[in-house]
Design an enzyme around this catalytic site. Sequence first.
Site, PDB file in Angstrom:
ATOM      1  N   HIS A 175      11.554  29.117  -4.946  1.00 44.05           N
ATOM      2  CA  HIS A 175      10.732  30.244  -5.395  1.00 44.05           C
ATOM      3  C   HIS A 175       9.260  29.860  -5.265  1.00 44.05           C
ATOM      4  CE1 HIS A 175      14.351  31.984  -7.304  1.00 44.05           C
ATOM      5  NE2 HIS A 175      14.656  30.708  -7.485  1.00 44.05           N
ATOM      6  N   ARG A 233      19.016  35.146  -5.676  1.00 43.15           N
ATOM      7  CA  ARG A 233      18.287  35.317  -4.415  1.00 43.15           C
ATOM      8  C   ARG A 233      18.259  34.037  -3.569  1.00 43.15           C
ATOM      9  NH1 ARG A 233      15.088  35.792  -8.984  1.00 43.15           N
ATOM     10  NH2 ARG A 233      12.973  34.870  -9.065  1.00 43.15           N
ATOM     11  N   TYR A 281      -1.093 -16.739   4.431  1.00 39.26           N
ATOM     12  CA  TYR A 281      -0.754 -16.320   3.059  1.00 39.26           C
ATOM     13  C   TYR A 281       0.528 -16.993   2.586  1.00 39.26           C
ATOM     14  CZ  TYR A 281      -4.309 -12.686   2.549  1.00 39.26           C
ATOM     15  OH  TYR A 281      -5.495 -12.009   2.402  1.00 39.26           O
ATOM     16  N   GLY A 314      10.012  37.439 -11.653  1.00 41.60           N
ATOM     17  CA  GLY A 314      11.160  36.859 -12.367  1.00 41.60           C
ATOM     18  C   GLY A 314      12.451  37.587 -12.049  1.00 41.60           C
ATOM     19  N   TYR A 327      -2.931  38.701 -19.542  1.00 46.38           N
ATOM     20  CA  TYR A 327      -3.265  38.770 -18.120  1.00 46.38           C
ATOM     21  C   TYR A 327      -4.552  37.988 -17.849  1.00 46.38           C
ATOM     22  CZ  TYR A 327      -4.039  40.698 -13.483  1.00 46.38           C
ATOM     23  OH  TYR A 327      -4.237  40.837 -12.130  1.00 46.38           O
ATOM     24  N   GLU A 365      12.835  29.692 -10.827  1.00 50.81           N
ATOM     25  CA  GLU A 365      11.437  30.120 -10.775  1.00 50.81           C
ATOM     26  C   GLU A 365      10.761  29.962 -12.144  1.00 50.81           C
ATOM     27  OE1 GLU A 365       8.869  30.131  -9.501  1.00 50.81           O
ATOM     28  OE2 GLU A 365       8.305  31.955  -8.438  1.00 50.81           O
ATOM     29  N   ARG A 388      -4.245  34.191 -18.136  1.00 52.12           N
ATOM     30  CA  ARG A 388      -3.644  33.572 -16.941  1.00 52.12           C
ATOM     31  C   ARG A 388      -4.653  33.510 -15.791  1.00 52.12           C
ATOM     32  NH1 ARG A 388       0.642  34.196 -12.655  1.00 52.12           N
ATOM     33  NH2 ARG A 388       1.844  32.283 -12.925  1.00 52.12           N
ATOM     34  N   ARG A 421      10.990  29.934   0.640  1.00 53.31           N
ATOM     35  CA  ARG A 421      11.378  30.825  -0.451  1.00 53.31           C
ATOM     36  C   ARG A 421      12.639  31.563  -0.015  1.00 53.31           C
ATOM     37  NH1 ARG A 421       6.114  34.221  -1.927  1.00 53.31           N
ATOM     38  NH2 ARG A 421       7.495  35.223  -3.446  1.00 53.31           N
ATOM     39  N   HIS A 422      13.361  32.097  -0.969  1.00 61.44           N
ATOM     40  CA  HIS A 422      14.518  32.945  -0.676  1.00 61.44           C
ATOM     41  C   HIS A 422      14.051  34.147   0.160  1.00 61.44           C
ATOM     42  CE1 HIS A 422      12.566  35.557  -3.572  1.00 61.44           C
ATOM     43  NE2 HIS A 422      12.370  34.458  -4.289  1.00 61.44           N
ATOM     44  N   THR A 481      -3.248  -8.564  -2.066  1.00 64.59           N
ATOM     45  CA  THR A 481      -2.069  -9.447  -2.017  1.00 64.59           C
ATOM     46  C   THR A 481      -1.858 -10.143  -3.356  1.00 64.59           C
ATOM     47  OG1 THR A 481      -3.429 -11.207  -1.152  1.00 64.59           O
ATOM     48  CG2 THR A 481      -2.179  -9.903   0.465  1.00 64.59           C
ATOM     49  N   ARG A 505      -5.259 -16.318  -8.677  1.00 61.69           N
ATOM     50  CA  ARG A 505      -5.915 -15.030  -8.485  1.00 61.69           C
ATOM     51  C   ARG A 505      -5.434 -14.014  -9.530  1.00 61.69           C
ATOM     52  NH1 ARG A 505      -8.225 -12.181  -4.390  1.00 61.69           N
ATOM     53  NH2 ARG A 505      -9.377 -14.100  -4.080  1.00 61.69           N
ATOM     54  N   ASN A 510      11.198  41.726  -5.446  1.00 54.23           N
ATOM     55  CA  ASN A 510       9.994  41.595  -4.613  1.00 54.23           C
ATOM     56  C   ASN A 510       9.584  42.973  -4.102  1.00 54.23           C
ATOM     57  OD1 ASN A 510      11.262  38.544  -3.151  1.00 54.23           O
ATOM     58  ND2 ASN A 510       9.719  38.742  -4.723  1.00 54.23           N
ATOM     59  N   THR A 544       0.844  -1.208   0.000  1.00 59.18           N
ATOM     60  CA  THR A 544       0.000   0.000   0.000  1.00 59.18           C
ATOM     61  C   THR A 544       0.872   1.248   0.000  1.00 59.18           C
ATOM     62  OG1 THR A 544      -1.724  -1.229   1.108  1.00 59.18           O
ATOM     63  CG2 THR A 544      -1.889   1.166   1.208  1.00 59.18           C
ATOM     64  N   ARG A 591      -2.044 -14.335  10.350  1.00 58.93           N
ATOM     65  CA  ARG A 591      -2.642 -14.063   9.024  1.00 58.93           C
ATOM     66  C   ARG A 591      -1.564 -14.187   7.934  1.00 58.93           C
ATOM     67  NH1 ARG A 591      -5.395  -8.381   7.167  1.00 58.93           N
ATOM     68  NH2 ARG A 591      -6.455  -8.509   9.157  1.00 58.93           N
TER      69      ARG A 591
HETATM   70  O1  F6P Z   1       6.541  37.361  -7.255  1.00 63.85           O
HETATM   71  C1  F6P Z   1       7.527  36.421  -6.998  1.00 63.85           C
HETATM   72  C2  F6P Z   1       7.461  35.250  -7.952  1.00 63.85           C
HETATM   73  O2  F6P Z   1       8.390  34.272  -7.538  1.00 63.85           O
HETATM   74  C3  F6P Z   1       7.681  35.585  -9.439  1.00 63.85           C
HETATM   75  O3  F6P Z   1       9.021  35.601  -9.834  1.00 63.85           O
HETATM   76  C4  F6P Z   1       6.864  34.538 -10.122  1.00 63.85           C
HETATM   77  O4  F6P Z   1       6.560  34.873 -11.464  1.00 63.85           O
HETATM   78  C5  F6P Z   1       5.647  34.476  -9.221  1.00 63.85           C
HETATM   79  O5  F6P Z   1       6.146  34.650  -7.907  1.00 63.85           O
HETATM   80  C6  F6P Z   1       4.881  33.187  -9.308  1.00 63.85           C
HETATM   81  O6  F6P Z   1       3.655  33.352  -8.638  1.00 63.85           O
HETATM   82  P1  F6P Z   1       2.298  33.473  -9.472  1.00 63.85           P
HETATM   83  O7  F6P Z   1       2.226  32.205 -10.268  1.00 63.85           O
HETATM   84  O8  F6P Z   1       1.230  33.550  -8.419  1.00 63.85           O
HETATM   85  O9  F6P Z   1       2.363  34.647 -10.374  1.00 63.85           O
END
Ligand code: F6P
Length: 423
Positions: A362, A276, A171, A239, A318, A296, A321, A226-227, A104, A110, A233, A27, A167
């Site tokens: 990341h 980072r 077997y 990225g 945008y 990342e 996504r 994460r870093h 089993t 079987r 940030n 299992t 058991r």
């Molecule tokens: O904002 C930090 C980060 O690591 C970016 O480099 C990356 O694109 C993003 O987070 C990923 O998070 P999400 O998928 O929520 O955009």
Amino acid sequence: MLAGALPSRTQPKLAFVMVGLPARGKTFIARKIVRYLSWLGYRTQMFNVGSYRRARLGSHQLHSFFDPGNVAGQQARRDVAMAALEDMLAFLDEGGDIAIYDATNSTRERRALVAARCAEVGLEVVFVESTCNDPKIVETNIRATKARSPDYEGVPEDEAVRDFRLRIAHYEKAYQEVGEEEGPFVRIIDVGRKMVLHRIQGYLLARVVHFLLNLHVQPRSVWMTRHGESAFNVLGRIGGDAPLSGTGRAYASQLANVVRDRVGSTVVVWTSTLRRTIETAEHLELPFRVWRALDEIDAGVCDGMTYAEIARVMPHEYEARQNDKFRYRYPRGESYQDVIQRLEPVIFELEREQAPVLVIGHQAVLRALYAYMMDRPPLECPFVSVPLHTVLELEPTAYGCDERRIELPPLPVSQEEIRETMD
Ligand code: F6P
């Protein structure tokens, strides 16, 4: 498979049929295969005949029920086994990709019955046999899982162990190893000390075998963080390859204290190739391995932009996504689905490593690794919470994984935190 989960490849349906005496880790192995294949995007499900037996016949069956000389017991066991098999076939018929039949299946008769029924519907079968003659491993397995199984609820541990041993003895009387004439098989001997393969062909099976080669039962934790906060940030940019901010460096030295106090110097540390994570790891003063696979998610043409800029300059991207964050691939970049595929070697190493592992990574990459460790559906992975300056401790248990989060003492509030609160 998740619609469009992998590049178009016609994938024949497949059933892994577990074979082995009780307490041989079937299992455990079956669950690992399910988790791995589900994470890769295959619709995978396990059918555990023991659960069917308990649901239909009740939990408290004494060892004599499993005696091959007990005709009524044999018939009842065969009936529940066939019920589980039919449900498995229905699952595959209704869109499942891969099933694991966990029982089993300890006699040729079987297995022939199971294989013949699968052949009727054109289903490919691979036997996965786990044999283990190391009494220490069997004993640990009996104590860790079986004596606590619902079969022995309310029964004192020693009594449960004694009954379970009887058991197993039933077997053992009837057990037959899988033979070459029965079809493709993988035999795992003494939890991976040795492996025998017969007629294992093709990409998917090779991957599963590779995965199985790395399994072990050594308990150890996986730590993830994460870093520390980076200069990107602070600006809300995605990225890039920015260095740590002052706050990020403060986190890195706090992290070093946590690692020293709670994990110890035997920890194996992995980072990405990005500054980072490397700068964060340097504070630990321990050796670390740099993996490109841990970089990342590649934001392609959007690399270095803020989310607000993407929304303004490329509203269609945008929106696309927002609509499907898991499958969305940045132009000339990656999707979460792509990230999962490239993390496969990391998963193999995570499984193989017996020391505690600390991954300094990341957001997107740790979400994908977290989804694997915690057995979360891949579609949930882009939404897993992996905030900055938090250490996750994931501790694999017999059949799952416990999670603890350590939030380090508050650091000066960063732009990223402000942005995340406004989202
Ligand atoms: O904002 C930090 C980060 O690591 C970016 O480099 C990356 O694109 C993003 O987070 C990923 O998070 P999400 O998928 O929520 O955009």
